[in-house]
Design an enzyme around this catalytic site. Structure first.
Site, short mmCIF file in Angstrom:
data_model
loop_
_atom_site.label_atom_id
_atom_site.label_comp_id
_atom_site.label_asym_id
_atom_site.label_seq_id
_atom_site.Cartn_x
_atom_site.Cartn_y
_atom_site.Cartn_z
N CYS A 72 -2.30 -8.78 -1.59
CA CYS A 72 -0.95 -9.28 -1.87
C CYS A 72 -0.80 -10.78 -1.68
O CYS A 72 -0.41 -11.50 -2.60
CB CYS A 72 0.07 -8.55 -0.98
SG CYS A 72 0.25 -6.80 -1.35
N HIS A 126 4.22 -13.60 0.02
CA HIS A 126 3.99 -12.67 1.11
C HIS A 126 4.93 -13.07 2.24
O HIS A 126 4.97 -14.24 2.64
CB HIS A 126 2.53 -12.70 1.58
CG HIS A 126 2.18 -11.50 2.41
ND1 HIS A 126 1.94 -10.28 1.85
CD2 HIS A 126 2.10 -11.34 3.75
CE1 HIS A 126 1.69 -9.40 2.81
NE2 HIS A 126 1.79 -10.02 3.97
#
Length: 497
Positions: A72, A126
């Site tokens: 991610c 993130h």
């Protein structure tokens, strides 16, 4: 107020037909979404996603899009800055590119600097202080939004079907995000319609990231008898150990941990649990599709759809038991291949499909060109002091000619530990092959050593699209390996359109 702006634009079009207003951007991001959608797999998928399908029907659908790292944080940092991991120096979930790689401009920041109102909801960067200084405040004109009661739906098990009563009492986080997106559109519509200020609205959905949590009604969409096991629940033949990822993210859930799953090579979880997880994953996708549909319906209702670019993608792929692997953090096709599409009003309305190789660093320059903003220059070899440039290529030319000559390779990578030492797996996907070298990586100088090799992989997608046999030691491929290794070492600059 937006109603008056809409009425004026509809009844007295000549008033608004002076200078063409700048296009708005709706930036839709879905976490852990593999290209398990009919727009990408046709009737080979059972996923039901009518709203995304409707968007695809009027978009440029990029069927061969690859992330630069299947994690991610690194993937999002790369696509949002238009730079590759070896430039951002983000390989994990707790490194901030502005302090590691350079003070690089992001997509929303660039639109902000060009007069746009920028707003972020849910998961884009993130989250957290270490990875993004809490959603990179410099990128936004508006306060960032996270659902206030997200933790209410935390669960120790890998999936949960929520009853209607629970759902009504406590809306799921992604439902709250969609609600907020609709509210923001209503707040932005007046200025957007009268040409006062265009908007860049980013909506980041958390699911289908683990745990798979969704309204239980979606289970009915997927009878258990329709769910199939992967037909390759084993590691590729002759796969080097370096290529394997022990899927700790899944093992951490109590229902999986109770099965004494190790995550070792050529082990997997019981078939019944695999079916259960795949069913829950598909149901979660359909839930997110419904939330996306609500936003797109509001965009249409407000009269914004004819002047709003819609970008849709997943931040990376996801393994669901193929090769016995789960989650991401590998260089396998299932992890680095993700869905991507772009709707540009008046240009893609009839639907366009391209099989050409696309990289996620291409999103930034493509959006800039689609919006008519000053195009980004290609980054120099050392761009640590260049705030605004790109290591990708605008894929807008594919709208006019989706079959034109394009990139010869798409590049991805993932950092691992091998025998206690840092290593990097560099992979190139060409039209016919995936080729990977696992090499020593110096984390102090951020450089690779091509001569210290821990493993090599070659998968022939012409006869083995599921990457089940590593042909790196097959002498019939000697010439191909020389060519692919040269391409990999030369890097992305030599594979540009």
């Amino acid at each position: 107020m937006w109603i008056w702006a809409l009425l004026i634009a509809t009844i007295f079009p000549s008033i608004t037909q002076g200078a063409e207003p700048q296009k708005n951007v709706l930036f839709l991001v879905v976490d852990d979404l593999r290209p398990e959608l009919s727009a990408f797999k046709g009737d080979q998928t059972i996923v039901i996603s009518p709203n995304i399908d409707q968007l695809a029907a009027k978009s440029l659908v990029l069927k061969s899009a690859y992330v630069q790292q299947s994690i991610c944080g690194p993937s999002r940092t790369s696509l949002l800055t238009g730079r590759r991991p070896d430039t951002t120096l983000v390989y994990d979930l707790n490194t901030y590119w502005r302090t590691a790689g350079g003070d690089f401009t992001t997509i929303p920041q660039y639109f902000k600097e060009n007069g746009y109102r920028t707003a972020g909801l849910g998961k884009l960067f993130h989250p957290g202080y270490e990875a993004s200084r809490n959603d990179d405040p410099i990128s936004w004109t508006d306060a960032y939004y996270h659902p206030p009661d997200k933790k209410f739906w935390a669960t120790d098990e890998s999936w949960k079907a929520v009853t209607e009563a629970e759902y009504q009492a406590n809306p799921l986080p992604d439902t709250q995000i969609a609600d907020e997106a609709i509210s923001r559109l209503n707040d932005m519509v007046s200025d957007a319609l009268d040409g006062t200020q265009p908007f860049f609205l980013s909506v980041g959905f958390h699911k289908p990231h683990l745990p798979f949590v969704f309204p239980e009604e979606y289970l009915d969409w997927y009878p258990e008898s329709d769910i199939k096991l992967p037909d390759n629940p084993y590691a590729p033949v002759d796969m080097p150990d370096a290529a394997w990822s022990v899927y700790g993210e899944l093992i951490a859930y109590t229902d999986i941990n109770n099965l004494l799953v190790t995550g070792d090579i050529n082990t997997t979880i019981p078939d019944s649990k695999t079916i259960e997880l795949r069913r829950a994953y598909y149901a979660t996708i359909s839930y997110i599709d419904g939330e996306i549909g609500r936003i797109l319906e509001e965009l249409e209702y407000l009269g914004l759809s004819n002047n709003t670019i819609v970008s849709f993608f997943g931040d990376h792929g996801f393994s669901l038991g193929e090769h016995g692997e789960w989650c991401k953090k590998t260089n396998f096709e299932d992890a680095v291949h993700a869905p991507m599409m772009l709707h540009v009003p008046g240009e893609t309305d009839g639907g366009i499909v391209s099989e050409k190789l696309i990289e996620f660093v291409d999103i930034f320059p493509s959006l800039v060109d689609a919006a008519g903003l000053p195009s980004l220059e290609l980054c120099p070899e050392d761009s640590s002091n260049n705030a605004t440039c790109t290591e990708g290529s605008s894929f807008l030319p594919l709208i006019d000619d989706p079959d034109r000559t394009w990139k010869s390779g798409a590049f991805s990578q993932v950092q691992v530990r091998i025998n206690g030492k840092n290593a990097m797996g560099y992979t190139i996907r060409t039209e016919d092959f995936r080729y990977t070298e696992w090499v020593r990586f110096n984390t102090k100088t951020n450089t690779m050593n091509w001569k210290q090799v821990y493993g090599v992989e070659l998968y022939d997608h012409r006869i083995d699209p599921k990457e089940n046999v590593n042909r790196a030691t097959d002498s019939n491929y000697d010439t191909d390996i020389v060519t692919l290794s040269t391409m990999l070492h030369q890097g992305w600059r030599y594979s540009q359109p």
